[in-house]
Design a protein around this motif. Structure first.
Motif, mmCIF file in Angstrom:
data_model
loop_
_atom_site.group_PDB
_atom_site.id
_atom_site.type_symbol
_atom_site.label_atom_id
_atom_site.label_comp_id
_atom_site.label_asym_id
_atom_site.label_seq_id
_atom_site.Cartn_x
_atom_site.Cartn_y
_atom_site.Cartn_z
ATOM 1 N N ALA A 122 1.021 -1.241 -0.369
ATOM 2 C CA ALA A 122 0.038 -0.335 0.250
ATOM 3 C C ALA A 122 0.913 1.094 0.042
ATOM 4 O O ALA A 122 2.024 1.438 0.671
ATOM 5 C CB ALA A 122 -0.932 0.254 1.368
ATOM 6 N N GLY A 123 0.177 2.441 -0.796
ATOM 7 C CA GLY A 123 0.848 3.263 -1.324
ATOM 8 C C GLY A 123 2.486 3.163 -1.836
ATOM 9 O O GLY A 123 3.302 4.108 -3.012
ATOM 10 N N GLY A 124 2.212 1.739 -2.601
ATOM 11 C CA GLY A 124 4.036 2.257 -4.052
ATOM 12 C C GLY A 124 2.637 2.659 -5.332
ATOM 13 O O GLY A 124 2.112 2.758 -5.518
ATOM 14 N N SER A 125 3.773 2.765 -5.827
ATOM 15 C CA SER A 125 2.761 2.342 -7.723
ATOM 16 C C SER A 125 3.389 1.795 -8.266
ATOM 17 O O SER A 125 4.367 0.601 -8.264
ATOM 18 C CB SER A 125 3.798 3.119 -8.316
ATOM 19 O OG SER A 125 3.690 5.036 -6.983
ATOM 20 N N LEU A 126 2.737 1.297 -9.743
ATOM 21 C CA LEU A 126 2.684 0.814 -10.633
ATOM 22 C C LEU A 126 2.439 1.308 -11.730
ATOM 23 O O LEU A 126 1.252 2.191 -12.161
ATOM 24 C CB LEU A 126 1.372 -0.599 -10.450
ATOM 25 C CG LEU A 126 2.413 -2.184 -9.587
ATOM 26 C CD1 LEU A 126 1.032 -3.109 -9.502
ATOM 27 C CD2 LEU A 126 3.784 -2.673 -9.894
ATOM 28 N N ARG A 127 2.962 0.706 -12.993
ATOM 29 C CA ARG A 127 2.455 0.904 -14.475
ATOM 30 C C ARG A 127 2.386 0.196 -15.485
ATOM 31 O O ARG A 127 2.627 -1.084 -15.742
ATOM 32 C CB ARG A 127 3.500 2.159 -15.116
ATOM 33 C CG ARG A 127 2.925 2.459 -16.678
ATOM 34 C CD ARG A 127 3.664 3.552 -17.248
ATOM 35 N NE ARG A 127 5.026 2.651 -18.064
ATOM 36 C CZ ARG A 127 5.714 3.120 -18.561
ATOM 37 N NH1 ARG A 127 5.520 4.552 -18.945
ATOM 38 N NH2 ARG A 127 6.416 2.664 -19.510
ATOM 39 N N LEU A 128 0.929 0.077 -15.581
ATOM 40 C CA LEU A 128 0.487 -1.001 -16.464
ATOM 41 C C LEU A 128 0.932 -0.384 -18.520
ATOM 42 O O LEU A 128 0.410 0.893 -17.571
ATOM 43 C CB LEU A 128 -1.889 -1.476 -16.190
ATOM 44 C CG LEU A 128 -1.555 -1.429 -14.589
ATOM 45 C CD1 LEU A 128 -2.848 -2.380 -14.609
ATOM 46 C CD2 LEU A 128 -0.334 -2.871 -14.475
ATOM 47 N N SER A 129 0.418 -1.074 -18.847
ATOM 48 C CA SER A 129 0.929 -1.328 -19.800
ATOM 49 C C SER A 129 -0.397 -2.027 -21.247
ATOM 50 O O SER A 129 -0.098 -3.490 -20.900
ATOM 51 C CB SER A 129 2.494 -1.097 -20.905
ATOM 52 O OG SER A 129 3.288 -0.971 -20.138
ATOM 53 N N CYS A 130 -0.575 -1.372 -22.380
ATOM 54 C CA CYS A 130 -1.648 -2.272 -23.239
ATOM 55 C C CYS A 130 -0.939 -2.039 -24.186
ATOM 56 O O CYS A 130 -1.529 -0.932 -24.903
ATOM 57 C CB CYS A 130 -3.273 -1.997 -23.098
ATOM 58 S SG CYS A 130 -4.411 -2.731 -23.991
ATOM 59 N N ALA A 131 -0.335 -2.954 -24.712
ATOM 60 C CA ALA A 131 0.099 -3.024 -26.907
ATOM 61 C C ALA A 131 -1.268 -3.817 -27.458
ATOM 62 O O ALA A 131 -1.898 -4.619 -27.189
ATOM 63 C CB ALA A 131 0.965 -4.099 -26.567
ATOM 64 N N ALA A 132 -1.321 -2.960 -28.322
ATOM 65 C CA ALA A 132 -2.300 -2.970 -29.164
ATOM 66 C C ALA A 132 -1.992 -3.623 -30.587
ATOM 67 O O ALA A 132 -0.597 -3.314 -31.053
ATOM 68 C CB ALA A 132 -3.589 -1.605 -29.598
ATOM 69 N N SER A 133 -2.930 -5.180 -31.326
ATOM 70 C CA SER A 133 -2.061 -5.364 -32.244
ATOM 71 C C SER A 133 -2.886 -3.989 -33.650
ATOM 72 O O SER A 133 -2.350 -4.247 -34.894
ATOM 73 C CB SER A 133 -2.736 -6.543 -32.404
ATOM 74 O OG SER A 133 -3.938 -6.640 -32.671
#
Length: 123
Positions: free
Chosen positions: A14-25
């Motif tokens: 909790a309090g941390g960070s993440l970065r999600l990515s979504c690659a499209a074809s």
């Protein structure tokens, strides 16, 4: 037909960070409105964020406003979700979605969906 592949999920305190990515074809990536949704156990699918085709307009659920940022990189056919100040309540499988059109929906009116990536926030 658009194939969406999410990545970047994981476990964080909790309090941390993440970065999600979504690659499209799809090469015509700029014709698609992109959105992020999440599904937690025992809950209904929830809208998280969306971005217009140009990237100039963004939309957020109240629960993530000020903590999450959606963006897109047309050169990489990728949409991102930067998640900061994560809370245990953000734990869910996060899905990327795409839709052609002009109006940006904040409900599940999207045509294409990724397989999802798990985000777990420990308290």
């Amino acid at each position: 037909q658009v194939t969406l592949v999410e990545s970047g999920g994981g476990m964080v305190q909790a309090g941390g960070s993440l970065r999600l990515s979504c690659a499209a074809s799809e090469r015509t990536f700029t014709t698609y409105i992109m959105g992020w949704f999440r599904l937690a156990p025992g809950m209904e699918r929830e809208f998280v964020a969306a971005v217009s085709r140009s990237g100039g307009s963004t939309y957020y659920a109240d629960s993530v406003k000020g903590r999450f940022t959606i963006s897109r990189d047309s050169g990489k056919n990728t949409v991102y979700l930067q998640m900061n100040s994560l809370k245990a309540g953000d734990t869910a499988v996060y899905y990327c979605a795409a839709k052609q059109g002009i109006r940006v929906p904040t409900t599940g009116e999207y045509d294409y969906w990724g397989q999802g990536t798990q985000v777990t926030v420990s308290s």
